[in-house]
Design an enzyme around this catalytic site. Structure first.
Site: not given
Ligand code: CP
Ligand code: NVA
Length: 335
Positions: A133, A160, A163, A255, A295, A323
């Protein structure tokens, strides 16, 4: 993967082996995604997405089946996090455990203490798969370049994909099929929106994105989405009126307006996105049986109201659960 169980049956006075096929074997032996990096939904074909969803559905039937423990037996996933997480971290770790492997968590910005090529080169010697990530999508690509083991994007600034796999599974479960559905995404054209837009269109669902004119989606992502739409026959629309977007929608998705790394823009974004809140008025323009998706993490009272997040149309916890199953499907096919 160990070989399927063999039973012996008396067959015309001779003992003939009877192979009891594992329900997972069709996926553990499927070559399509073996060893592949999973960086974007854009890089997956519709057939590959269908394969991952099919595998996830079979694994989900019996998530704690001891037979699943053979799938990643002895394998290790390294999870690299430059940003916080609840769902991604827990579901990858639980998923690896259910598949008989293990996962380890590493936190911190990549490329600071040592070069990313060196991180990738070291991890290669110890682990079987990497999930990262990152802030920049380039970091994921650099890990892919230098790691011999597969790399999964666990969220970058561009996409993502994990997701979206969970979301497509959730929509299929609630609506039966993706083809011909109307999906409305209301809010920021961010990483989650990019992946969902391309994935939904590849699967034949129509996709309408409603965002403020000043926060237009990434041109490359729109081009990829338009290509996906022309290949599947689905329709892509980008509008700036949330009511227009949700009319006839089967799915209303939103989101956060302020993604991780955009905290400096929080105030300006909250003002610009205020008319794009998913609330009962907006959802009332969608089909009466529309599902409401997010999400998570949600900012209650900002992009979505409590009433919608916790309401009867909300499927956000199904998304969160999926997930786990979607990523187990992915791991089964790439490991
Ligand atoms: N939706 C999602 O990716 O959640 P987290 O940021 O908690 O991993
Ligand atoms: N768009 C959000 C998604 C979190 C799971 C971010 O990148 O923070």
């Amino acid at each position: 993967m160990k070989s399927a169980k063999v039973a012996v049956k008396n067959f015309g006075n001779k003992l003939a082996p009877l192979v009891i096929a594992s329900p997972y074997q069709q996926f553990t032996s499927h070559p399509a995604l073996r060893g592949r990096d999973i960086t974007t939904v854009e890089a997956l074909s519709a057939e590959e997405i269908k394969l991952i969803l099919a595998c996830a559905k079979v694994l989900k039937l019996k998530p704690k089946d001891p037979a699943q423990k053979q799938i990643a037996e002895g394998k290790t996933l390294a999870m690299l996090f430059e940003k916080p997480s609840l769902r991604t971290r827990i579901t990858f770790e639980v998923g690896m455990n259910q598949l008989g492997g293990s996962a380890l968590f590493v936190e911190g910005k990549l490329g600071i203490r040592e070069a990313i090529c060196d991180v990738a080169g070291n991890l290669d010697r110890w682990v079987d798969v990497i999930m990262a990530r990152t802030f920049s999508h380039q970091t994921v690509l650099e890990l892919c370049k230098y790691a011999k083991v597969p790399v999964i994007n666990g969220l970058s600034d561009l996409e993502h994909p994990c997701q979206t796999l969970a979301d497509l599974l959730t929509i299929e479960e609630h609506k039966g099929s993706l083809k011909g559905l109307n999906i409305a995404y209301v809010g920021d054209a961010n990483n989650v929106a990019n992946s969902l837009m391309i994935g939904a269109l590849k699967m034949g669902a129509n996709f309408t994105l409603a965002c403020p004119a000043a926060f237009a989606p990434n041109d490359d992502m729109v081009a990829a989405a338009a290509k996906a739409a022309s290949e599947s026959g689905a329709k892509l629309k980008i509008v700036h009126d949330p009511v227009v977007a949700v009319q006839h929608a089967d799915v209303v998705y939103t989101d956060t307006w302020v993604s991780m790394g955009q905290e400096d823009e929080a105030e300006i974004r909250k003002q610009a996105f205020a008319p794009f809140q998913v609330n009962s008025t907006i959802v009332s323009y969608a089909k009466p049986d529309a599902i409401v998706m997010h999400c998570l993490p949600a900012h209650r009272g900002a992009e979505i109201t409590d009433e919608q997040l916790d309401g009867p149309q909300s499927v956000v916890l199904d998304q969160a659960e999926n997930r786990l199953h979607a990523q187990k499907g992915l791991l089964t096919l790439i490991l």
